[in-house]
Write an enzyme that holds these catalytic residues in place. Structure first.
Site, PDB file in Angstrom:
ATOM      1  N   TYR A  33       2.450  -7.233  -1.877  1.00 49.12           N
ATOM      2  CA  TYR A  33       1.662  -8.434  -1.461  1.00 49.12           C
ATOM      3  C   TYR A  33       0.363  -8.622  -0.791  1.00 49.12           C
ATOM      4  O   TYR A  33      -0.193  -7.594  -0.522  1.00 49.12           O
ATOM      5  CB  TYR A  33       2.589  -9.225  -0.280  1.00 49.12           C
ATOM      6  CG  TYR A  33       2.305  -8.893   1.108  1.00 49.12           C
ATOM      7  CD1 TYR A  33       2.827  -7.717   1.590  1.00 49.12           C
ATOM      8  CD2 TYR A  33       1.439  -9.520   1.930  1.00 49.12           C
ATOM      9  CE1 TYR A  33       2.555  -7.251   2.636  1.00 49.12           C
ATOM     10  CE2 TYR A  33       1.077  -9.363   3.204  1.00 49.12           C
ATOM     11  CZ  TYR A  33       1.651  -7.833   3.762  1.00 49.12           C
ATOM     12  OH  TYR A  33       1.382  -7.592   5.115  1.00 49.12           O
ATOM     13  N   LYS A 146       0.352  -1.892   0.221  1.00 45.54           N
ATOM     14  CA  LYS A 146       0.806  -3.269   0.831  1.00 45.54           C
ATOM     15  C   LYS A 146       2.101  -3.667   0.442  1.00 45.54           C
ATOM     16  O   LYS A 146       2.383  -4.589  -0.571  1.00 45.54           O
ATOM     17  CB  LYS A 146      -0.330  -4.059   0.901  1.00 45.54           C
ATOM     18  CG  LYS A 146      -0.452  -5.411   1.844  1.00 45.54           C
ATOM     19  CD  LYS A 146      -1.756  -6.033   1.777  1.00 45.54           C
ATOM     20  CE  LYS A 146      -1.693  -7.380   2.487  1.00 45.54           C
ATOM     21  NZ  LYS A 146      -1.485  -7.238   4.119  1.00 45.54           N
ATOM     22  N   GLU A 179      -4.118   1.517  13.355  1.00 41.92           N
ATOM     23  CA  GLU A 179      -4.573  -0.108  13.283  1.00 41.92           C
ATOM     24  C   GLU A 179      -3.612  -0.815  13.899  1.00 41.92           C
ATOM     25  O   GLU A 179      -2.581  -0.684  14.501  1.00 41.92           O
ATOM     26  CB  GLU A 179      -4.481  -0.256  11.635  1.00 41.92           C
ATOM     27  CG  GLU A 179      -3.023   0.051  11.083  1.00 41.92           C
ATOM     28  CD  GLU A 179      -2.985  -0.446   9.660  1.00 41.92           C
ATOM     29  OE1 GLU A 179      -3.844  -1.073   8.942  1.00 41.92           O
ATOM     30  OE2 GLU A 179      -2.053   0.370   8.947  1.00 41.92           O
ATOM     31  N   LEU A 203      -3.925   0.717   6.114  1.00 39.10           N
ATOM     32  CA  LEU A 203      -4.047  -0.234   5.132  1.00 39.10           C
ATOM     33  C   LEU A 203      -5.780  -0.289   4.844  1.00 39.10           C
ATOM     34  O   LEU A 203      -6.555  -0.524   5.806  1.00 39.10           O
ATOM     35  CB  LEU A 203      -3.551  -1.510   5.326  1.00 39.10           C
ATOM     36  CG  LEU A 203      -3.650  -2.464   3.806  1.00 39.10           C
ATOM     37  CD1 LEU A 203      -2.563  -2.176   3.036  1.00 39.10           C
ATOM     38  CD2 LEU A 203      -3.827  -3.960   4.355  1.00 39.10           C
TER      39      LEU A 203
HETATM   40  N1  PDD Z   1      -2.586  -8.231   6.699  1.00 38.52           N
HETATM   41  N2  PDD Z   1      -3.757  -3.577   8.332  1.00 38.52           N
HETATM   42  C1  PDD Z   1      -2.483  -4.171   8.158  1.00 38.52           C
HETATM   43  C2  PDD Z   1      -1.178  -3.366   8.439  1.00 38.52           C
HETATM   44  C3  PDD Z   1      -2.418  -5.485   7.495  1.00 38.52           C
HETATM   45  O1  PDD Z   1      -1.196  -5.919   7.372  1.00 38.52           O
HETATM   46  C4  PDD Z   1      -3.541  -6.215   7.233  1.00 38.52           C
HETATM   47  C5  PDD Z   1      -3.582  -7.568   6.633  1.00 38.52           C
HETATM   48  C6  PDD Z   1      -4.637  -5.609   7.692  1.00 38.52           C
HETATM   49  C7  PDD Z   1      -5.938  -6.242   7.205  1.00 38.52           C
HETATM   50  O2  PDD Z   1      -6.146  -6.461   5.788  1.00 38.52           O
HETATM   51  P1  PDD Z   1      -7.261  -7.604   5.210  1.00 38.52           P
HETATM   52  O3  PDD Z   1      -8.333  -7.522   6.128  1.00 38.52           O
HETATM   53  O4  PDD Z   1      -7.418  -7.241   3.670  1.00 38.52           O
HETATM   54  O5  PDD Z   1      -6.648  -8.781   5.432  1.00 38.52           O
HETATM   55  C8  PDD Z   1      -4.799  -4.259   7.920  1.00 38.52           C
HETATM   56  C9  PDD Z   1      -2.180  -9.630   6.051  1.00 38.52           C
HETATM   57  C10 PDD Z   1      -3.449 -10.646   6.286  1.00 38.52           C
HETATM   58  C11 PDD Z   1      -0.846  -9.912   6.244  1.00 38.52           C
HETATM   59  O6  PDD Z   1      -0.137  -9.089   6.648  1.00 38.52           O
HETATM   60  O7  PDD Z   1      -0.681 -11.424   6.205  1.00 38.52           O
END
Ligand code: PDD
Length: 279
Positions: A33, A146, A179, A203
């Site tokens: 996703y 992801k 993270e 991620l």
């Molecule tokens: N999540 N680390 C994890 C485990 C995440 O699930 C996310 C983002 C990030 C940050 O990634 P980005 O800057 O590309 O949004 C880091 C999304 C927002 C979610 O789960 O909805």
């Protein structure tokens, strides 16, 4: 416009859209996703999200999908919803098939999306900073992909909420700061940023990348280095980054105040720069 859903080319209201029970995303977590946000009617970093989506699909050996096809589907849903500040969720599963761990070669990918208005975080929380807790990282070893297998992230976030905190960050068994549950983690030391290097344990956040660029443009040093849990407590500032989170200053970690116990100057400067870039 109501909140809308897209299911294999058909757009309908979310509450009228159903995914088949034998979708492998539902039964095996066999899906990837992305969550993409818009500012003023424009999707932020769409190409970067599509790049990561392709990498995630490759990581699970999904067949390739024409990028233009996915982009057109996203554009169609986004235009139909007509929301200036939207949160668009796209999930691609390996497909629908009678339940079996292995899959047939001719299985067809399922593409679903939802689009909703973004509810902005209370500005008080942003100004005051958040309390976070640390949780041992027990996730699998491919966190750079992801996938929708984020149960441990959900449990860590719930644990934080149950303890009256806003979120949690993962610490590896050997004490490395990884993270957040849906965000990346940054610390400020000697006026510069430090964040976890891009490995399979985190991620590769899009916001993380944008923040590193913004920092360098502002003359702030930005380094990728492993941080230990003890480094946290001598930090001048700390913050989380993510598409939903944007840049969110941390007030305390496990009850210990970080820096001055509120979002610091660098955190605030970067947040303003991010909003300026996105808007
Ligand atoms: N999540 N680390 C994890 C485990 C995440 O699930 C996310 C983002 C990030 C940050 O990634 P980005 O800057 O590309 O949004 C880091 C999304 C927002 C979610 O789960 O909805």
């Amino acid at each position: 416009m109501p909140e809308l859903a897209y299911l294999n080319g058909v757009i309908r209201p979310i509450n009228e859209t159903y995914v088949p029970i034998e979708d492998r995303g539902y039964q095996f977590g066999d899906a990837v996703y992305e969550f993409i946000a818009s500012y003023n009617g424009k999707l932020f970093c769409l190409q970067e999200h599509l790049d990561r989506l392709e990498k995630s699909m490759e990581g699970l050996s999904f067949p390739k999908v024409d990028r233009k096809f996915i982009q057109n589907a996203i554009d169609e849903l986004f235009e139909k919803a007509g929301m200036a500040r939207a949160g668009l969720y796209i999930q691609i599963s390996r497909g629908v098939a009678p339940r079996d761990h292995a899959w047939a070669k001719d299985i067809k990918l399922q593409i679903i999306m939802t689009i909703k208005n973004v509810i902005e975080l209370d500005s008080k929380i942003r100004d005051q900073g958040i309390d976070i807790i640390t949780v041992q990282d027990e996730r699998w070893s491919n966190c750079d992909i992801k996938t929708v297998q984020i149960l441990f992230n959900a449990m860590a976030k719930q644990k934080a909420k149950d303890q009256g905190a806003f979120d949690a960050i993962f610490i590896s068994k050997d004490g490395i700061v990884r993270e957040g549950t849906s965000s990346n983690f940054f610390l400020v030391k000697d006026g510069g940023l430090i964040t976890h290097p891009l490995t399979k344990n985190i991620l590769p956040g899009i916001t993380r990348m944008v923040v590193m660029d913004l920092a360098r443009n502002l003359g702030i040093k930005a380094e990728e280095k492993f941080l230990s849990k003890t480094d946290l407590f001598s930090a001048e500032e700390a913050f989380l980054t993510g598409t939903v989170t944007e840049i969110l200053g941390i007030k305390t970690i496990d009850g210990v105040p970080i820096g001055k116990g509120k979002p610091g100057e660098i955190t605030q400067k970067l947040y303003r720069a991010l909003r300026e870039k996105a808007e």
